[in-house]
Design a protein around this motif. Structure first.
Motif, PDB file in Angstrom:
ATOM      1  N   SER A 206      25.242  95.656  59.494  1.00 60.38           N
ATOM      2  CA  SER A 206      25.865  96.343  60.693  1.00 60.38           C
ATOM      3  C   SER A 206      25.206  97.603  61.212  1.00 60.38           C
ATOM      4  CB  SER A 206      27.468  96.625  60.378  1.00 60.38           C
ATOM      5  OG  SER A 206      28.158  95.335  60.032  1.00 60.38           O
ATOM      6  N   GLY A 207      24.525  98.287  60.069  1.00 65.68           N
ATOM      7  CA  GLY A 207      24.109  99.438  60.574  1.00 65.68           C
ATOM      8  C   GLY A 207      22.605  99.357  61.555  1.00 65.68           C
ATOM      9  N   SER A 208      22.223  98.158  61.195  1.00 61.23           N
ATOM     10  CA  SER A 208      20.758  97.543  62.180  1.00 61.23           C
ATOM     11  C   SER A 208      21.219  97.219  63.519  1.00 61.23           C
ATOM     12  CB  SER A 208      20.162  96.852  61.560  1.00 61.23           C
ATOM     13  OG  SER A 208      20.609  95.439  61.201  1.00 61.23           O
ATOM     14  N   ALA A 209      22.611  96.403  63.545  1.00 60.75           N
ATOM     15  CA  ALA A 209      22.934  96.242  64.734  1.00 60.75           C
ATOM     16  C   ALA A 209      23.375  97.186  65.555  1.00 60.75           C
ATOM     17  CB  ALA A 209      24.377  94.951  64.319  1.00 60.75           C
ATOM     18  N   ALA A 210      24.046  98.204  64.913  1.00 57.72           N
ATOM     19  CA  ALA A 210      24.089  99.693  65.822  1.00 57.72           C
ATOM     20  C   ALA A 210      23.089 100.136  66.477  1.00 57.72           C
ATOM     21  CB  ALA A 210      24.837 100.775  64.874  1.00 57.72           C
ATOM     22  N   VAL A 211      21.771 100.120  65.612  1.00 59.73           N
ATOM     23  CA  VAL A 211      20.708 100.613  66.014  1.00 59.73           C
ATOM     24  C   VAL A 211      20.053  99.563  66.959  1.00 59.73           C
ATOM     25  CG1 VAL A 211      18.219 101.280  65.636  1.00 59.73           C
ATOM     26  CG2 VAL A 211      19.976 101.859  64.048  1.00 59.73           C
ATOM     27  N   LEU A 212      19.856  98.437  67.186  1.00 58.90           N
ATOM     28  CA  LEU A 212      19.589  97.626  68.236  1.00 58.90           C
ATOM     29  C   LEU A 212      20.286  97.639  69.286  1.00 58.90           C
ATOM     30  CD1 LEU A 212      17.418  96.576  65.851  1.00 58.90           C
ATOM     31  CD2 LEU A 212      17.965  94.240  66.512  1.00 58.90           C
ATOM     32  N   GLY A 213      21.552  97.677  68.985  1.00 62.01           N
ATOM     33  CA  GLY A 213      22.652  97.777  70.307  1.00 62.01           C
ATOM     34  C   GLY A 213      22.278  99.059  71.033  1.00 62.01           C
TER      35      GLY A 213
ATOM     36  N   MET B 211      19.897 102.133  80.735  1.00 61.56           N
ATOM     37  CA  MET B 211      20.547 103.557  80.978  1.00 61.56           C
ATOM     38  C   MET B 211      19.410 104.459  80.378  1.00 61.56           C
ATOM     39  SD  MET B 211      24.165 103.158  79.321  1.00 61.56           S
ATOM     40  CE  MET B 211      24.707 104.815  79.105  1.00 61.56           C
ATOM     41  N   ASP B 212      19.403 105.615  80.906  1.00 58.89           N
ATOM     42  CA  ASP B 212      18.473 106.491  80.519  1.00 58.89           C
ATOM     43  C   ASP B 212      19.197 107.686  79.679  1.00 58.89           C
ATOM     44  OD1 ASP B 212      15.932 105.646  81.472  1.00 58.89           O
ATOM     45  OD2 ASP B 212      16.735 106.405  83.595  1.00 58.89           O
ATOM     46  N   VAL B 213      18.564 108.326  78.954  1.00 54.49           N
ATOM     47  CA  VAL B 213      18.771 109.388  77.855  1.00 54.49           C
ATOM     48  C   VAL B 213      17.587 110.340  78.058  1.00 54.49           C
ATOM     49  CG1 VAL B 213      20.532 108.152  76.465  1.00 54.49           C
ATOM     50  CG2 VAL B 213      18.202 108.257  75.644  1.00 54.49           C
ATOM     51  N   PRO B 214      17.819 111.719  77.781  1.00 52.48           N
ATOM     52  CA  PRO B 214      16.932 112.548  78.019  1.00 52.48           C
ATOM     53  C   PRO B 214      15.791 112.775  76.689  1.00 52.48           C
ATOM     54  CG  PRO B 214      18.959 113.667  77.573  1.00 52.48           C
ATOM     55  CD  PRO B 214      19.116 112.267  77.485  1.00 52.48           C
ATOM     56  N   VAL B 215      16.029 111.995  75.804  1.00 50.88           N
ATOM     57  CA  VAL B 215      15.253 112.285  74.644  1.00 50.88           C
ATOM     58  C   VAL B 215      14.474 110.877  74.293  1.00 50.88           C
ATOM     59  CG1 VAL B 215      16.579 113.966  73.642  1.00 50.88           C
ATOM     60  CG2 VAL B 215      17.173 111.387  73.131  1.00 50.88           C
ATOM     61  N   GLU B 216      13.313 111.245  73.414  1.00 47.92           N
ATOM     62  CA  GLU B 216      12.519 110.070  72.833  1.00 47.92           C
ATOM     63  C   GLU B 216      13.271 109.470  71.682  1.00 47.92           C
ATOM     64  OE1 GLU B 216       8.380 110.619  72.357  1.00 47.92           O
ATOM     65  OE2 GLU B 216       8.660 109.658  70.168  1.00 47.92           O
ATOM     66  N   VAL B 217      13.564 108.220  71.504  1.00 46.78           N
ATOM     67  CA  VAL B 217      14.291 107.529  70.462  1.00 46.78           C
ATOM     68  C   VAL B 217      13.456 106.621  69.768  1.00 46.78           C
ATOM     69  CG1 VAL B 217      16.448 106.491  70.079  1.00 46.78           C
ATOM     70  CG2 VAL B 217      16.449 107.855  72.193  1.00 46.78           C
ATOM     71  N   HIS B 218      13.549 106.797  68.327  1.00 48.31           N
ATOM     72  CA  HIS B 218      12.879 105.573  67.476  1.00 48.31           C
ATOM     73  C   HIS B 218      14.048 104.939  66.795  1.00 48.31           C
ATOM     74  CE1 HIS B 218       8.610 107.274  67.894  1.00 48.31           C
ATOM     75  NE2 HIS B 218       9.496 108.152  68.423  1.00 48.31           N
ATOM     76  N   GLY B 219      13.947 103.823  66.556  1.00 47.87           N
ATOM     77  CA  GLY B 219      14.845 102.777  66.024  1.00 47.87           C
ATOM     78  C   GLY B 219      14.139 102.263  64.761  1.00 47.87           C
ATOM     79  N   VAL B 220      14.755 102.636  63.712  1.00 49.79           N
ATOM     80  CA  VAL B 220      13.847 101.904  62.608  1.00 49.79           C
ATOM     81  C   VAL B 220      14.851 101.102  61.555  1.00 49.79           C
ATOM     82  CG1 VAL B 220      12.568 102.668  60.202  1.00 49.79           C
ATOM     83  CG2 VAL B 220      12.108 104.011  62.240  1.00 49.79           C
ATOM     84  N   VAL B 221      14.549  99.928  61.436  1.00 42.32           N
ATOM     85  CA  VAL B 221      15.595  98.984  60.488  1.00 42.32           C
ATOM     86  C   VAL B 221      14.754  98.195  59.532  1.00 42.32           C
ATOM     87  CG1 VAL B 221      16.751  96.890  60.646  1.00 42.32           C
ATOM     88  CG2 VAL B 221      16.876  98.663  62.326  1.00 42.32           C
ATOM     89  N   PRO B 222      15.039  98.743  58.134  1.00 41.41           N
ATOM     90  CA  PRO B 222      14.552  97.973  57.099  1.00 41.41           C
ATOM     91  C   PRO B 222      15.363  96.679  56.856  1.00 41.41           C
ATOM     92  CG  PRO B 222      15.986  99.823  56.365  1.00 41.41           C
ATOM     93  CD  PRO B 222      16.016  99.963  57.969  1.00 41.41           C
TER      94      PRO B 222
ATOM     95  N   GLY C  37      32.947  91.688  63.729  1.00 37.10           N
ATOM     96  CA  GLY C  37      32.118  92.773  63.690  1.00 37.10           C
ATOM     97  C   GLY C  37      32.719  93.583  64.809  1.00 37.10           C
ATOM     98  N   THR C  38      32.553  94.948  64.631  1.00 33.89           N
ATOM     99  CA  THR C  38      33.114  95.688  65.634  1.00 33.89           C
ATOM    100  C   THR C  38      32.165  96.480  66.529  1.00 33.89           C
ATOM    101  OG1 THR C  38      32.855  97.672  64.072  1.00 33.89           O
ATOM    102  CG2 THR C  38      35.071  96.721  64.157  1.00 33.89           C
ATOM    103  N   GLY C  39      30.892  96.318  66.151  1.00 34.25           N
ATOM    104  CA  GLY C  39      29.680  96.808  66.802  1.00 34.25           C
ATOM    105  C   GLY C  39      29.784  98.340  66.907  1.00 34.25           C
ATOM    106  N   VAL C  40      30.437  98.810  65.895  1.00 39.39           N
ATOM    107  CA  VAL C  40      30.538 100.472  65.590  1.00 39.39           C
ATOM    108  C   VAL C  40      29.216 101.161  65.540  1.00 39.39           C
ATOM    109  CG1 VAL C  40      30.796 100.740  63.191  1.00 39.39           C
ATOM    110  CG2 VAL C  40      31.972 102.208  64.445  1.00 39.39           C
ATOM    111  N   GLY C  41      28.990 102.244  66.322  1.00 49.14           N
ATOM    112  CA  GLY C  41      27.923 102.844  66.184  1.00 49.14           C
ATOM    113  C   GLY C  41      26.834 103.007  67.476  1.00 49.14           C
ATOM    114  N   THR C  42      27.141 101.845  68.331  1.00 50.66           N
ATOM    115  CA  THR C  42      26.208 101.570  69.338  1.00 50.66           C
ATOM    116  C   THR C  42      26.656 102.709  70.418  1.00 50.66           C
ATOM    117  OG1 THR C  42      25.163  99.629  68.966  1.00 50.66           O
ATOM    118  CG2 THR C  42      25.461 100.329  71.278  1.00 50.66           C
ATOM    119  N   ARG C  43      28.055 102.523  70.721  1.00 52.85           N
ATOM    120  CA  ARG C  43      28.585 103.425  71.858  1.00 52.85           C
ATOM    121  C   ARG C  43      28.459 105.036  71.205  1.00 52.85           C
ATOM    122  NH1 ARG C  43      33.218 103.086  73.689  1.00 52.85           N
ATOM    123  NH2 ARG C  43      34.130 102.044  71.687  1.00 52.85           N
ATOM    124  N   LEU C  44      29.025 105.220  69.925  1.00 55.91           N
ATOM    125  CA  LEU C  44      28.910 106.238  69.490  1.00 55.91           C
ATOM    126  C   LEU C  44      27.476 107.192  69.665  1.00 55.91           C
ATOM    127  CD1 LEU C  44      30.134 108.322  67.116  1.00 55.91           C
ATOM    128  CD2 LEU C  44      29.020 107.223  65.630  1.00 55.91           C
TER     129      LEU C  44
END
Ligand code: BES
Ligand code: ZN
Ligand code: ZN
Length: 488
Positions: free
Chosen positions: A277-284, A292-303, A472-479
């Motif tokens: 679920s942590g990886s689902a939040a990050v991929l989400g 959608m745009d955000v003002p920062v560079e974002v890295h998503g790392v999923v083991p 699943g709730t998809g928690v983390g993505t919107r947060l």
């Protein structure tokens, strides 16, 4: 279901169902020409969740649904109400629904933009049904949803809410897939596909040979007991303008956690499909970043790995070496999330060097005991990050609660035959804190960091119309999107 944002000042066109919200004690504002029976209007008092569905007696709507928001409503009440409107339309077998908000209501309930976001999120998320396991998925008749409100800001909010809602559904689908449907390789394929949705997103996937070269003995040590090869996914989002900050988001991607040789009991073991679920939040997040745009560079790392038990599997007492050279005695092979994340955090520290790193993981059963299913456990190394994540949690309805990084739990990990043990000694308790301290060792002291233990909130939370209940709730993505969007 297609969502269209409209200006509520335009004349109402015909609709099979018109949904109107009202706070406690308020009378719902019906659009010009629409009439309902006197009793329907009289009976409805705007009390929380006391909705009233009635036939219209005049005007362009066939039916009217009054939605009770209760006292002092905000985004959460609007999300829930929009979800109830969509569910009512489905229950009636209708093809379309229109949710309408007056400008007075929008102003009182958080402003036009925020109301637009909340209504769209609620409508999109409330319509979700998981069909990934069916041979012939049922097709819903409900194909159109109009969300009408005041002005351009409201309509922009609706479009944003659609992106955020769809990102949540994407994360939920990933979670809900069975363990044999979503393997580490399938998860990596999904991440690669995300990168094709936007020129601002790229994706690199490291295989086991690459992990070996990088010295990721902890991640490989978890994967040893499984035929499915592990993957390390690295997504990057670059904003259009020069980024002021670099943020790394790390998600535990255990596509099935049987516990390894420290095998879990069989009851509810199927739920360990959700251990990614942590990886689902990050991929989400990257699903949302494609539109959608955000003002920062974002890295998503999923083991990503499975945790199974075969003749090659890590045994209790085995010692493996992390990417940064730390040796770890694996006293319990079921405490595997911290192992794969340990190497991922080394990778973040050495290769990405972000300003801030946030990891999300279904890490411990103990956080479920402590905080239950409605609030995620949050550890942070700075008060600023704690406050930012708390604010994002309140805004999105994905609440987080601060827990302490106690020194004793860090000390307790030392003293064995290796540099660290992967679990604390039995008498100290606080299993979620021990997990957090183990992770902290690998991110080091220089990078601002937070660990979110989402073991309780990732699935099976209380039903809230648009989220919760089974699956699943998809928690983390919107947060995280709320957190990223608020950074300057
Ligand atoms: N994935 C589990 C944590 C978990 C358990 C999440 C139940 C959701 C519901 C994790 O890998 C695990 O098994 N943790 C152990 C750690 C223990 C051995 C120190 C746990 O919490 O029992
Ligand atoms: Zn485990
Ligand atoms: Zn696990």
């Amino acid at each position: 279901m297609k969502i269209t944002a409209l200006d509520s000042s335009k004349a109402l066109t015909s609709t099979p169902l018109l949904a109107i919200c009202a706070a406690k004690g308020e009378s719902p504002v019906l659009p010009k020409g629409v009439k309902v029976s006197a009793s329907a209007e009289k009976d409805f008092k705007g009390s929380a969740r006391k909705d009233r569905l009635t036939d219209a007696t005049g005007g362009a709507a066939e039916r009217v649904l009054f939605l009770g928001l209760g006292e002092n409503p905000g985004a959460e009440e609007l999300r829930q109400a929009a979800a109830r409107a969509v569910k009512a339309a489905k229950a009636q077998g209708l093809g379309a629904v229109r949710i309408q908000l007056s400008s007075t209501s929008a102003e009182a309930w958080g402003g036009a933009a925020a109301c637009g976001v909340a209504l769209a999120e609620g409508a999109v998320m409330g319509a979700y049904i998981y069909t990934g396991g069916k041979s012939k998925p049922a097709v819903s008749k409900l194909t159109r949803c109009v969300i009408a409100g005041p002005g351009a800001k409201f309509r922009a909010g609706v479009r944003e809410g659609v992106s955020l809602g769809e990102a949540n559904l994407y994360a939920r689908d990933l979670q809900n897939f069975a363990g044999n449907q979503l393997t580490p390789r399938a998860l990596a394929a999904s991440a690669k596909k995300l990168a094709t949705r936007s020129a601002q997103i790229t994706c690199r996937v490291h295989d086991e040979a690459a992990m070996k070269k990088m010295g990721m003995g902890l991640l490989l040590g978890v994967s040893r007991g499984s035929i499915e090869p592990a993957r390390l996914i690295h997504l990057v989002y670059k904003p259009r303008k020069k980024a002021k900050k670099r943020i790394a988001l790390v998600g535990k991607g255990l596509t099935f956690d049987a516990g390894g040789i420290s095998l879990k009991p069989s009851g509810k073991m199927d739920e360990m499909r959700y251990d990614m679920s942590g990886s689902a939040a990050v991929l989400g997040v990257f699903h949302a970043l494609a539109s959608m745009d955000v003002p920062v560079e974002v890295h998503g790392v999923v083991p990503s790995s499975e945790n199974l038990a075969d003749g090659m599997a890590t045994k209790p007492g085995d010692i493996h070496t992390a990417m940064d050279g730390t040796t770890v005695e694996i006293l319990n092979t079921d405490a595997e999330g911290r192992l794969i994340l340990g190497d991922a955090l080394c990778y973040v520290r050495k290769r990405i060097k972000p300003d801030t790193a946030i990891d999300l993981a279904t890490l411990t059963g103990s956080v479920v005991v402590g905080l239950g299913h409605e609030i995620s456990g949050m550890y942070t190394t700075t008060d600023e990050l704690r406050d930012r994540l708390s604010a994002a949690g309140e805004a999105t309805g994905e609440a987080v609660w601060p827990l302490p990084l106690l020194d004793g739990h860090m000390k307790n990990l030392r003293g064995g035959p290796a540099d660290l043990r992967n679990i604390n000694q039995p008498n100290i308790g606080g299993g979620s804190i021990a997990g957090a301290q183990f992770l902290r060792h690998f991110i080091g002291d220089e990078i601002e960091w937070s660990h979110l233990d989402i073991a309780g909130t990732a699935w099976g939370s209380v039903a809230r119309d648009y989220v919760g209940g089974r699956g699943g709730t998809g928690v983390g993505t919107r947060l995280l999107m709320e957190y990223l969007g608020a950074l300057k």
